[in-house]
Each structure stands twice: as C-alpha cells, then as structure tokens.
Design a protein around this motif. Structure first.
Motif, PDB file in Angstrom:
ATOM      1  N   ARG A  20       0.835  -1.204   0.000  1.00  0.00           N
ATOM      2  CA  ARG A  20       0.000   0.000   0.000  1.00  0.00           C
ATOM      3  C   ARG A  20       0.866   1.250   0.000  1.00  0.00           C
ATOM      4  N   GLU A  21       1.915   1.252   0.824  1.00  0.00           N
ATOM      5  CA  GLU A  21       2.807   2.406   0.887  1.00  0.00           C
ATOM      6  C   GLU A  21       3.521   2.623  -0.440  1.00  0.00           C
ATOM      7  N   ARG A  24       1.015   4.018  -2.913  1.00  0.00           N
ATOM      8  CA  ARG A  24       0.738   5.420  -2.593  1.00  0.00           C
ATOM      9  C   ARG A  24       1.850   6.324  -3.138  1.00  0.00           C
ATOM     10  N   GLN A  27       1.450   6.505  -6.857  1.00  0.00           N
ATOM     11  CA  GLN A  27       0.330   7.372  -7.202  1.00  0.00           C
ATOM     12  C   GLN A  27       0.731   8.842  -7.080  1.00  0.00           C
TER      13      GLN A  27
END
Length: 61
Positions: A20-21, A24, A27
């Motif tokens: 997820r990190e 992120r 992104q």
C-alpha cells in the motif's frame, strides 16, 4: 502477542502495508507528473478518485 495469532497472518498484514505504501508513492509521483505536464487538476483528481483539494494538498508537499 498471543500464541494463537499465526505469524503468517501478521506477515501478510505487514506485506500488504508495504504494498500500500509503495502504491501510494507511485500514485503521488504519477499525480505530480500529470500536474507538471499541464493536465487540469480536475482531470487528475477524477483519475485519482480524489477531490481537487486533496490533489492541491499533495502537490504542495
């Protein structure tokens, strides 16, 4: 940690958190690149599933 909690489940949580990190960060880099390329904030926000305000907040950091 209680012995009843399997270590592999905790490892899965840690792995998902790292993914997820990483996603992120990817992104954020894509958002900044799109804005620097001159794309309208509205379009970038829509593509990211965020508000314009959040996009402005992210690119100011």
């Amino acid at each position: 940690m209680p012995d009843s909690v399997p270590a592999d489940l905790l490892a899965a949580v840690e792995h998902a958190t790292r993914r997820r990190e990483s996603a992120r960060a990817e992104q954020l880099a894509a958002i900044r690149a799109a804005v620097e390329a001159g794309l309208p904030i509205t379009h970038v926000a829509r593509a990211a599933g965020m508000s314009r305000e959040n996009i402005y907040r992210l690119i100011r950091k």
